[in-house]
Motif scaffolding. Structure first.
Motif, PDB file in Angstrom:
ATOM      1  N   GLY A  46     -14.067 -19.486 -36.281  1.00 59.56           N
ATOM      2  CA  GLY A  46     -14.680 -20.796 -36.055  1.00 59.56           C
ATOM      3  C   GLY A  46     -14.633 -21.282 -34.631  1.00 59.56           C
ATOM      4  O   GLY A  46     -15.444 -22.122 -34.230  1.00 59.56           O
ATOM      5  N   LYS A  47     -13.714 -20.758 -33.824  1.00 59.86           N
ATOM      6  CA  LYS A  47     -13.578 -21.247 -32.451  1.00 59.86           C
ATOM      7  C   LYS A  47     -14.771 -20.848 -31.591  1.00 59.86           C
ATOM      8  O   LYS A  47     -15.282 -21.668 -30.807  1.00 59.86           O
ATOM      9  CB  LYS A  47     -12.288 -20.706 -31.832  1.00 59.86           C
ATOM     10  N   LEU A  48     -15.219 -19.598 -31.731  1.00 57.93           N
ATOM     11  CA  LEU A  48     -16.339 -19.139 -30.924  1.00 57.93           C
ATOM     12  C   LEU A  48     -17.606 -19.904 -31.285  1.00 57.93           C
ATOM     13  O   LEU A  48     -18.369 -20.317 -30.409  1.00 57.93           O
ATOM     14  CB  LEU A  48     -16.545 -17.635 -31.121  1.00 57.93           C
ATOM     15  N   GLU A  49     -17.855 -20.101 -32.599  1.00 61.95           N
ATOM     16  CA  GLU A  49     -19.060 -20.815 -33.014  1.00 61.95           C
ATOM     17  C   GLU A  49     -19.080 -22.231 -32.459  1.00 61.95           C
ATOM     18  O   GLU A  49     -20.122 -22.733 -32.005  1.00 61.95           O
ATOM     19  CB  GLU A  49     -19.155 -20.862 -34.547  1.00 61.95           C
ATOM     20  N   ALA A  50     -17.908 -22.890 -32.507  1.00 61.56           N
ATOM     21  CA  ALA A  50     -17.826 -24.261 -31.987  1.00 61.56           C
ATOM     22  C   ALA A  50     -18.132 -24.298 -30.497  1.00 61.56           C
ATOM     23  O   ALA A  50     -18.826 -25.196 -30.000  1.00 61.56           O
ATOM     24  CB  ALA A  50     -16.443 -24.843 -32.262  1.00 61.56           C
ATOM     25  N   ALA A  51     -17.625 -23.307 -29.782  1.00 61.56           N
ATOM     26  CA  ALA A  51     -17.870 -23.265 -28.337  1.00 61.56           C
ATOM     27  C   ALA A  51     -19.332 -22.975 -28.038  1.00 61.56           C
ATOM     28  O   ALA A  51     -19.913 -23.544 -27.108  1.00 61.56           O
ATOM     29  CB  ALA A  51     -16.970 -22.209 -27.697  1.00 61.56           C
ATOM     30  N   LEU A  65     -16.419  -4.789 -24.553  1.00 58.09           N
ATOM     31  CA  LEU A  65     -17.250  -5.156 -25.695  1.00 58.09           C
ATOM     32  C   LEU A  65     -18.690  -4.663 -25.518  1.00 58.09           C
ATOM     33  O   LEU A  65     -19.316  -4.190 -26.469  1.00 58.09           O
ATOM     34  CB  LEU A  65     -17.221  -6.667 -25.898  1.00 58.09           C
ATOM     35  N   LEU A  66     -19.205  -4.772 -24.299  1.00 55.30           N
ATOM     36  CA  LEU A  66     -20.555  -4.272 -24.043  1.00 55.30           C
ATOM     37  C   LEU A  66     -20.640  -2.760 -24.242  1.00 55.30           C
ATOM     38  O   LEU A  66     -21.701  -2.215 -24.566  1.00 55.30           O
ATOM     39  CB  LEU A  66     -20.996  -4.629 -22.627  1.00 55.30           C
ATOM     40  N   ALA A  67     -19.497  -2.077 -24.063  1.00 53.38           N
ATOM     41  CA  ALA A  67     -19.461  -0.629 -24.279  1.00 53.38           C
ATOM     42  C   ALA A  67     -19.224  -0.275 -25.745  1.00 53.38           C
ATOM     43  O   ALA A  67     -19.097   0.899 -26.090  1.00 53.38           O
ATOM     44  CB  ALA A  67     -18.375  -0.014 -23.415  1.00 53.38           C
ATOM     45  N   GLY A  68     -19.144  -1.286 -26.599  1.00 54.91           N
ATOM     46  CA  GLY A  68     -18.978  -1.046 -28.024  1.00 54.91           C
ATOM     47  C   GLY A  68     -17.535  -0.971 -28.491  1.00 54.91           C
ATOM     48  O   GLY A  68     -17.276  -0.632 -29.651  1.00 54.91           O
ATOM     49  N   LYS A  69     -16.572  -1.295 -27.635  1.00 54.58           N
ATOM     50  CA  LYS A  69     -15.153  -1.220 -27.995  1.00 54.58           C
ATOM     51  C   LYS A  69     -14.652  -2.602 -28.383  1.00 54.58           C
ATOM     52  O   LYS A  69     -14.789  -3.558 -27.611  1.00 54.58           O
ATOM     53  CB  LYS A  69     -14.352  -0.673 -26.809  1.00 54.58           C
ATOM     54  N   PHE A  70     -14.070  -2.697 -29.598  1.00 53.68           N
ATOM     55  CA  PHE A  70     -13.617  -4.013 -30.059  1.00 53.68           C
ATOM     56  C   PHE A  70     -12.184  -4.000 -30.554  1.00 53.68           C
ATOM     57  O   PHE A  70     -11.633  -5.044 -30.905  1.00 53.68           O
ATOM     58  CB  PHE A  70     -14.543  -4.542 -31.153  1.00 53.68           C
ATOM     59  N   ARG A  71     -11.524  -2.864 -30.614  1.00 54.02           N
ATOM     60  CA  ARG A  71     -10.140  -2.795 -31.079  1.00 54.02           C
ATOM     61  C   ARG A  71      -9.182  -2.922 -29.901  1.00 54.02           C
ATOM     62  O   ARG A  71      -9.515  -2.601 -28.770  1.00 54.02           O
ATOM     63  CB  ARG A  71      -9.880  -1.482 -31.816  1.00 54.02           C
ATOM     64  N   GLY A  72      -7.955  -3.366 -30.209  1.00 57.40           N
ATOM     65  CA  GLY A  72      -6.906  -3.436 -29.200  1.00 57.40           C
ATOM     66  C   GLY A  72      -6.909  -4.680 -28.355  1.00 57.40           C
ATOM     67  O   GLY A  72      -6.232  -4.721 -27.317  1.00 57.40           O
ATOM     68  N   PHE A  73      -7.662  -5.717 -28.773  1.00 56.90           N
ATOM     69  CA  PHE A  73      -7.661  -6.976 -28.025  1.00 56.90           C
ATOM     70  C   PHE A  73      -6.612  -7.960 -28.530  1.00 56.90           C
ATOM     71  O   PHE A  73      -6.400  -8.991 -27.914  1.00 56.90           O
ATOM     72  CB  PHE A  73      -9.038  -7.656 -28.099  1.00 56.90           C
ATOM     73  N   ARG A  74      -5.976  -7.656 -29.653  1.00 59.83           N
ATOM     74  CA  ARG A  74      -5.010  -8.591 -30.222  1.00 59.83           C
ATOM     75  C   ARG A  74      -3.791  -7.830 -30.721  1.00 59.83           C
ATOM     76  O   ARG A  74      -3.901  -6.807 -31.395  1.00 59.83           O
ATOM     77  CB  ARG A  74      -5.643  -9.383 -31.362  1.00 59.83           C
ATOM     78  N   LEU A 124     -22.371 -10.497 -30.215  1.00 58.39           N
ATOM     79  CA  LEU A 124     -21.510 -11.547 -30.762  1.00 58.39           C
ATOM     80  C   LEU A 124     -20.773 -11.073 -32.006  1.00 58.39           C
ATOM     81  O   LEU A 124     -19.628 -11.468 -32.259  1.00 58.39           O
ATOM     82  CB  LEU A 124     -22.326 -12.796 -31.079  1.00 58.39           C
ATOM     83  N   ASP A 125     -21.405 -10.226 -32.778  1.00 55.07           N
ATOM     84  CA  ASP A 125     -20.744  -9.690 -33.968  1.00 55.07           C
ATOM     85  C   ASP A 125     -19.505  -8.894 -33.567  1.00 55.07           C
ATOM     86  O   ASP A 125     -18.452  -8.978 -34.211  1.00 55.07           O
ATOM     87  CB  ASP A 125     -21.722  -8.800 -34.740  1.00 55.07           C
ATOM     88  N   LEU A 126     -19.617  -8.140 -32.472  1.00 52.91           N
ATOM     89  CA  LEU A 126     -18.471  -7.369 -31.999  1.00 52.91           C
ATOM     90  C   LEU A 126     -17.382  -8.289 -31.436  1.00 52.91           C
ATOM     91  O   LEU A 126     -16.186  -7.999 -31.569  1.00 52.91           O
ATOM     92  CB  LEU A 126     -18.927  -6.370 -30.927  1.00 52.91           C
ATOM     93  N   VAL A 127     -17.801  -9.383 -30.805  1.00 54.25           N
ATOM     94  CA  VAL A 127     -16.821 -10.357 -30.318  1.00 54.25           C
ATOM     95  C   VAL A 127     -16.014 -10.914 -31.479  1.00 54.25           C
ATOM     96  O   VAL A 127     -14.781 -11.046 -31.401  1.00 54.25           O
ATOM     97  CB  VAL A 127     -17.506 -11.493 -29.535  1.00 54.25           C
TER      98      VAL A 127
END
Length: 988
Positions: free
Chosen positions: A23-28, A60-69, A11-14
């Protein structure tokens, strides 16, 4: 394998990815049940609840978090690669609007050139706003990564469609080319040349709109910074299969290079391959020196005039081609399909912001001079009236094209071509009343008779076709004679023909300016107002009539009342030949000959103002409608001859219905009724008894699945007042049974009728695209005689081609092998009702669509409990869809069908996505199909993607099945269905 040990780390990587606003993810997450601590299971839960896509979760499960936005856009899944970089499906964070995000990364080779071309594409797209060109939303840079946010087009490229389903029909290819030309006309007006027009850069959306993609090679005449010259100096840009000769030589190009590339694309759509083959160097040389193959030479039935249009687009010298896309649209107009659509959308301004597109196109088409026309602005590419090989347009044609192309529509409003595309602003509905024939109607007051028209000159060329029991003479005005077993069934009355399209403007038969013989038994008459295609078969004639006008149109047959003695309808009513009736389907009798006519509107009766011995048969067509009339010749039976003799005594009154001695409408020969258990079922018995009958009885004879069949007569309930009967008679599973129905009066038999082959077994409806219809390499024949097919009217042995398909395909299918396998296992008759259509997406099957209505009509004809299940085989045309999109779209089709027949009928859905050996699986579609199984919406069908290699046609390179593959396909379906049936039939 996850790069995280806990869900918290995942979740931290998300959070870091920026996929969700703060705040959107926490609310969901607060709305969900406890999140599993295992990161993989946590990811599955987030995907299931729509908080992540499978693509996002995997990275994300592979540890990649850049390039999504990128700016306000969140990347959701990959779409592929374009000429300038990778392309992803994105979504605007606040607008919730999908977008195609093209990304140029730092790793792309020749970085400087790539960046310049990428920026040029952005500038070109930003300058263009047209429904046939993909629009740009945003452009930006994030670190060393450039991105371009564009309109997301939900569909397939024309290259994908041809690769999947083969060459397109003339009508589809012309519609797509005309739409692309409209987009190119807009680009031309803005000063742009695309320079890479090809099937892979033309996208067909789910609503039928063609959009031009990839402006990365576009050049502008207003390129002040000389980027084009700097980047392209000494280079050959474009694609070798479709490149213009001058472009291949790195010469300066204008819009005529795009017209050449569009012509090569047109050729590829029509034939399935580009005009030249070989190595890249060989193709470039052939474009410069070798004439393109003639389409008429490749296919003798191809319209010669249209072949000339394609040849002109492929002229070696630019000055010999169409000089603008608008010229090409004008040339295509006489052939455009009225059921298609052209997104007009021509921009309201020219390249200098002053001239009107409407004025420009009108000047182009009519040849009028204008100080504000495009001709005066661009003399260097010859916008003067077309010459040298142009197909001449008459005055009406010029006005129609000018009025049509000149219509200014914005944001994708649909316009139709006069003389070829639905409603026309020229021949408006205001003329509809004037287009009514001067003859009394059956149900409306007769219009005021017009003065008798002057006789018209007969067409100079006529053709005679003799097939089976009939002989026809026809020409450009229609059918002159129609003889069945030597009896003449039609009449000619001065300007009125035996069978003809009505020309309301002249109160006469329409003489087609274009009348061609496409094969020994196929003729086509065309005009801006209508077209008629005549097809002659051994057992029938098929006349496909198209009304291209904005108002109503009519087709008539003048029946020969001097020879014809009686007429009946499909309800069994009889009358003399000159009565007025609202009978759509009729049977005409003359001596020992008869002619069944299906697909009319009404009988007008005697045309007394011309000749009181002629019956006027009418087919009414709304604006843009297409209807097929079928005429089936035959020999009068003894029972029919007796009925004709009765009519002779009272020719103006209808006799009692009688489709034979009993007026029996069910069962039909070869009909299969769905059993209700392993050993039991029923047979439907309907009809009308003759006058005086007080009782109706039925008897079955034959071999049931188990035991011995009682051959006793059983009484059938009858409505005493109307003498009609409609009952279900219990019967054991098995067959073929002989079913005999008789009517009695005081225990005396008045009439009796027998149906020789009726079964009680398993019935299935087939639907989907080409591999569910008759697209296999060769027609397949049955091994068993226990399998029959229903086309909506009659039943017959289920040898290929399967009747009743929407696409009327005529080659091989898996259905005979499937039926054989079930018949061998269950020892009962198997009934099939195949309704599919070649290349078709789930969107084209949506509730209310023509394909949906075609299939649900067949379901209703069988009865809501008259078949076991629907077998769905489709997916190739939706290979670009995600699992969510496919599952949602097909769910709507399935739910709609269940609502239409008011029964939760089972659907089997196969795993289907195969596009060839290089693209054997489309995981999104396969996942969507599996999701329907997992959620219980559908039952599991076979995985036909596994049938590769020599199971496919074209030596394993094709999408459709070889003879071996058809057999394997049928067995694969039978395996899935028998697993289900064994369970169902074992239930008490």
């Amino acid at each position: 394998m996850s790069a995280h040990s806990t869900a918290a780390e995942f979740l931290d990587l998300v959070h870091k990815s920026g996929i969700h606003a703060p705040g959107k993810l926490e609310a969901a997450l607060r709305e969900l049940d406890d999140l599993p601590d295992d990161p993989n299971r946590a990811a599955v839960m987030l995907v299931k609840n729509g908080l992540l896509t499978q693509f996002q979760a995997k990275l994300l499960l592979a540890g990649k978090f850049r390039g999504f936005r990128f700016g306000p856009y969140v990347i959701r899944s990959p779409l592929g690669r374009g000429g300038m970089g990778a392309v992803y499906l994105g979504e605007h964070e606040t607008l919730n609007r999908p977008a195609a995000i093209k990304v140029l990364s730092a790793s792309d080779a020749n970085r400087r050139v790539a960046v310049e071309r990428f920026q040029r594409e952005a500038r070109a797209a930003a300058a263009l706003d047209h429904p046939n060109i993909v629009r740009i939303f945003d452009v930006g840079q994030q670190g060393d990564v450039y991105y371009l946010a564009m309109e997301y087009v939900d569909g397939q490229t024309l290259e994908q469609i041809v690769r999947t389903s083969g060459a397109l029909s003339c009508s589809r290819a012309m519609e797509y080319v005309a739409q692309a030309a409209a987009g190119l006309q807009h680009a031309y007006e803005k000063g742009f040349v695309h320079r890479d027009i090809k099937p892979d850069n033309l996208m067909l959306t789910r609503d039928g709109t063609v959009k031009i993609l990839d402006m990365g090679l576009a050049r502008s005449s207003a390129d002040a910074d000389k980027v084009t010259e700097m980047l392209d100096s000494g280079a050959v840009v474009g694609t070798a299969d479709f490149i213009a000769p001058e472009q291949a030589m790195s010469a300066a190009v204008d819009i005529r290079a795009d017209i050449y590339s569009l012509g090569a694309t047109f050729f590829a759509l029509l034939t399935g391959k580009p005009p030249f083959t070989g190595t890249t160097a060989q193709k470039l040389l052939q474009h410069q020196v070798k004439p393109a193959p003639s389409l008429s030479g490749i296919d003798k039935t191809f319209p010669p005039g249209l072949a000339e249009v394609v040849a002109k687009t492929l002229a070696k010298r630019p000055e010999d081609r169409y000089q603008t896309p608008a010229h090409l649209i004008a040339a295509l107009t006489p052939w455009l399909n009225p059921t298609g659509k052209l997104v007009a959308g021509l921009s309201s301004t020219g390249p200098d912001g002053r001239e009107s597109a409407m004025e420009a196109v009108t000047a182009i088409v009519t040849g009028a001079s204008s100080t504000t026309s495009m001709a005066s602005k661009r003399p260097q590419i010859g916008l003067a009236p077309e010459r040298s090989g142009a197909r001449p347009l008459g005055r009406k044609g010029k006005l129609a094209v000018a009025a049509t192309v000149g219509v200014l529509l914005i944001a994708g409003l649909v316009a139709a071509f006069a003389g070829g595309r639905g409603e026309s602003p020229v021949t408006g509905a205001g003329n509809a009343k004037a287009n009514k024939p001067q003859a009394p109607a059956a149900s409306v007051p007769a219009p005021t008779p017009a003065p008798a028209p002057a006789p018209q000159a007969e067409p100079t060329s006529s053709h005679r076709v003799a097939v089976g029991q009939y002989e026809v003479e026809l020409d450009a005005a229609g059918i002159k004679t129609l003889q069945v077993r030597g009896q003449e069934f039609v009449r000619n009355l001065t300007v009125y023909r035996g069978a003809y399209y009505y020309d309301g403007s002249r109160n006469a038969a329409l003489q087609f300016p274009t009348f061609t013989q496409q094969s020994p038994t196929v003729f086509l008459g065309e005009s801006p107002a209508a077209s008629v295609r005549y097809e002659f078969f051994a057992d029938r004639m098929a006349l496909t009539v198209t009304n291209k006008q904005a108002g109503d149109g009519m087709f008539f047959i003048i029946f020969n009342g001097k020879a014809i003695q009686a007429v009946s309808n499909d309800a069994g009513e009889w009358a003399g030949p000159l009565v007025k009736r609202d009978w759509p389907n009729t049977m005409w009798f003359a001596g020992r000959a008869k002619l069944k006519v299906t697909g009319g509107t009404l009988l007008r009766g005697a045309w007394t103002d011309l000749d009181d011995t002629c019956q006027v048969w009418q087919l009414s067509l709304p604006a843009g409608a297409i209807r097929t009339v079928t005429l089936e010749p035959g020999e009068t039976t003894a029972a029919e001859a007796a009925q004709v003799a009765k009519v002779a005594t009272n020719p103006t009154a209808s006799l009692e219905p009688s489709r034979g001695p009993m007026g029996l409408t069910a069962p039909l020969d070869w009909q299969v009724f769905q059993r209700t258990s392993r050993t039991n079922g029923w047979v439907g018995v309907t009809g009308r008894a003759p006058v005086g009958a007080d009782r109706v009885e039925v008897k079955l004879e034959g071999q049931p699945l188990e035991g011995v069949l009682s051959t006793e007569w059983r009484q059938v309930p009858m409505n005493a007042q109307e003498r009609t009967f409609d009952a279900r008679v219990s019967a054991p599973a098995g067959g073929w049974y002989k079913v005999t129905v008789r009517a009695l009066s005081n225990n005396q038999v008045l009439a009796e009728e027998a149906v020789p082959k009726v079964g009680v077994g398993e019935v299935f409806v087939g639907a989907g695209q080409s591999n569910s219809t008759n697209y296999g390499a060769e027609p397949t024949r049955l091994k068993s005689d226990l399998v029959s097919s229903f086309d909506g009217t009659k039943w017959q042995l289920a040898n290929d081609p399967q009747p009743g398909t929407h696409d009327r395909s005529v080659s091989g299918s898996f259905w005979p092998a499937f039926g054989d396998a079930l018949a061998e296992r269950y020892k009962v008759p198997i009934g099939l009702a195949v309704t599919g259509h070649g290349p078709s997406s789930t969107a084209e099957w949506r509730p209310g669509s023509e394909l949906f209505n075609w299939t649900t009509k067949r379901m209703k004809q069988l009865g809501s409990d008259g078949f076991r299940a629907v077998l769905w085989h489709q997916g190739e045309s939706d290979s670009a869809l995600t699992a969510d999109q496919y599952a949602t779209s097909l769910t709507a089709v399935i739910d709609g069908s269940r609502k239409a027949i008011e029964r939760p009928v089972p659907w089997f859905v196969a795993q289907v996505s195969y596009l060839g050996p290089n693209r054997p699986k489309a995981e999104g579609v396969r996942a969507g199909q599996k999701r329907l199984w997992d959620t219980g919406i559908a039952l599991e069908g076979p995985d036909t993607d596994a049938l590769t290699g020599d199971n496919r046609d074209q030596d394993g390179k094709g999408v459709h099945f070889s003879p071996k593959g058809l057999r394997a396909h049928g067995r694969a379906w039978a395996d899935k269905v028998t697993t289900y049936l064994d369970t169902v039939l074992a239930a008490p």
